[in-house]
Scaffold this active site. Structure first.
Site, PDB file in Angstrom:
ATOM      1  N   SER A 139       0.792  -1.235   0.000  1.00 47.85           N
ATOM      2  CA  SER A 139       0.000   0.000   0.000  1.00 47.85           C
ATOM      3  C   SER A 139       0.823   1.284   0.000  1.00 47.85           C
ATOM      4  O   SER A 139       0.254   2.375  -0.103  1.00 47.85           O
ATOM      5  CB  SER A 139      -0.947   0.014   1.209  1.00 47.85           C
ATOM      6  OG  SER A 139      -2.047  -0.827   0.980  1.00 47.85           O
ATOM      7  N   LYS A 190       0.094   3.808  -2.617  1.00 51.88           N
ATOM      8  CA  LYS A 190      -0.899   4.887  -2.512  1.00 51.88           C
ATOM      9  C   LYS A 190      -0.273   6.264  -2.365  1.00 51.88           C
ATOM     10  O   LYS A 190      -0.968   7.278  -2.498  1.00 51.88           O
ATOM     11  CB  LYS A 190      -1.844   4.593  -1.347  1.00 51.88           C
ATOM     12  CG  LYS A 190      -2.693   3.326  -1.526  1.00 51.88           C
ATOM     13  CD  LYS A 190      -3.639   3.115  -0.366  1.00 51.88           C
ATOM     14  CE  LYS A 190      -4.540   1.904  -0.566  1.00 51.88           C
ATOM     15  NZ  LYS A 190      -3.946   0.652  -0.055  1.00 51.88           N
ATOM     16  N   SER A 211      -6.009   3.526   4.571  1.00 50.93           N
ATOM     17  CA  SER A 211      -5.408   2.739   3.489  1.00 50.93           C
ATOM     18  C   SER A 211      -6.460   1.977   2.680  1.00 50.93           C
ATOM     19  O   SER A 211      -6.270   0.823   2.300  1.00 50.93           O
ATOM     20  CB  SER A 211      -4.370   1.757   4.049  1.00 50.93           C
ATOM     21  OG  SER A 211      -3.558   1.240   3.013  1.00 50.93           O
TER      22      SER A 211
END
Length: 395
Positions: free
Chosen positions: A61, A64, A121
């Protein structure tokens, strides 16, 4: 008197370069449990510590960060707004992993979706934002990879906006530090990434509780971001940033065995930066750097301001008087192109340049028409005051 032209200039993204030799330069050093790590000064990009920092690994993640960067850039350009109402597609609502359980057709404010990405997230929110910006996830991924290339992230390839496992989706600790530096130029982003807990759907019967996946924002002094990541393939990852006084550091670890090791080694890296180094600020955001005259330009003057903090990194105990700042200006003649070099700020020590900031024009300045040139000539002939004198190009 003619109106003066105020042009905010852009600070070119300087590549992260090898910095001061550290006592932790050994292979394991500050982050022995990680597969890869890097510690940099956010202002200068100086590397304070690294371990396998160019090894290509799944970023989970941490991906991101690029998604948030593209959102912040679009907001700055006015292409989108925090108040935009974003409709969730069936595809976006189908994402697994961390999510806010968006339903197909659900409409949510863009600001809340960005909060869901930065704090919780959320994979579904990431895709919803991607589709809102680019129309499709595929086109957004093209934007991600194009921006990575522009930033000099040579060892990164994205396949989606959220970091869910995908073949040929990889990055490196060093590249993650580069995009983290770029994201931090948008100071508004830390309003989201430093939030420990908040709610979505506050007005509904079932408000959704968001808790930051990065617990260090609550427990480490000055820490206000940026992004965690975890998959079985990637292990535990974190790109963290903290600021104390004028020093902001970025620490990245990838492939940690568990959360405790990840947080312990990030803390150790940041402690090292704050214990060993300090920043001497040369220019603060918005501070006037100088004024340039544009020969035969439609606007005859450019006022140059620093768009963000520019500083020189020093080991604690060094004498600040050993550093000298010079400004080298270009002679400008219209037309001036957007992105054209205006000059550079250089910091020297012992005759060597240790920090440099190039200044470029943020807009075009066309060549002046004949009538404008005649009026300026008349002013000079009759000693009529015109504009504030420009900076000496030879400074």
């Amino acid at each position: 008197m003619q109106a003066r032209l105020c042009v905010w200039v852009l600070l070119l993204c300087l590549p992260i370069a090898a910095g001061p030799t550290s006592v932790w330069a050994a292979e394991d050093g500050l982050a022995p449990s990680s597969k890869s790590a890097v510690l940099v000064d956010a202002d200068t990009g100086t590397v304070l510590y690294e371990k396998n920092s160019r090894e290509k690994l799944p970023p989970a993640s941490i991906t991101k960060i690029m998604t948030m960067l593209l959102v912040m850039e679009a907001l700055e350009k006015g292409q989108i707004s925090y108040e935009d109402r974003v409709r969730t597609s069936e595809y976006a609502s189908s994402m697994g992993g961390s999510q806010i359980f968006l339903e197909t057709g659900e409409v949510m404010k863009l600001e809340d979706l960005l909060k869901a990405v930065a704090v919780g997230s959320a994979n579904d929110a990431s895709v919803a934002l991607a589709e809102h910006l680019a129309g499709t996830e595929e086109r957004f991924v093209e934007m991600m990879n194009r921006r990575a290339e522009e930033l000099g992230m040579k060892d990164t390839r994205f396949q989606n906006p959220n970091g869910l496992p995908a073949s040929d989706h990889y990055s490196t600790a060093r590249d993650i530090a580069i995009m983290s530096r770029e994201l931090l130029k948008h100071r508004e982003i830390t309003r989201f990434t430093k939030t420990y807990e908040d709610y979505l759907r506050k007005e509904s019967k079932k408000p959704f509780w968001l808790v930051n996946t990065n617990k260090l924002v609550k427990f480490y002094e000055g820490l206000d971001g940026l992004k965690t990541g975890f998959t079985r393939e990637a292990g535990f990852c974190l790109a963290a940033t903290a600021k104390r006084r004028d020093l902001r550091a970025i620490a990245v670890v990838m492939g940690e065995p568990d959360v405790k090791a990840r947080n312990r080694e990030i803390t150790r890296m940041l402690d090292f930066a704050f214990n060993q180094y300090a920043n001497r600020v040369i220019y603060k955001p918005g501070q006037l750097i100088g004024k340039l005259q544009v020969d035969k330009g439609e606007k005859s003057m450019i006022e140059v301001r620093s768009p963000q903090q520019f500083s020189v990194l020093m080991k604690k105990g060094e004498n600040a008087d050993d550093y000298r700042t010079k400004i080298r200006w270009e002679k400008l003649k219209a037309p001036v192109r957007k992105g054209q070099l205006l000059g550079a700020v250089e910091v020297e020590k012992d005759g060597k340049t240790v920090s440099r900031m190039e200044l470029v024009s943020a807009r075009e300045i066309p060549k002046a028409g004949m009538w404008t040139i005649l009026k300026r000539t008349a002013r000079k002939l009759f000693f009529i005051p015109d504009e504030t004198p420009a900076a000496d190009p030879g400074t």
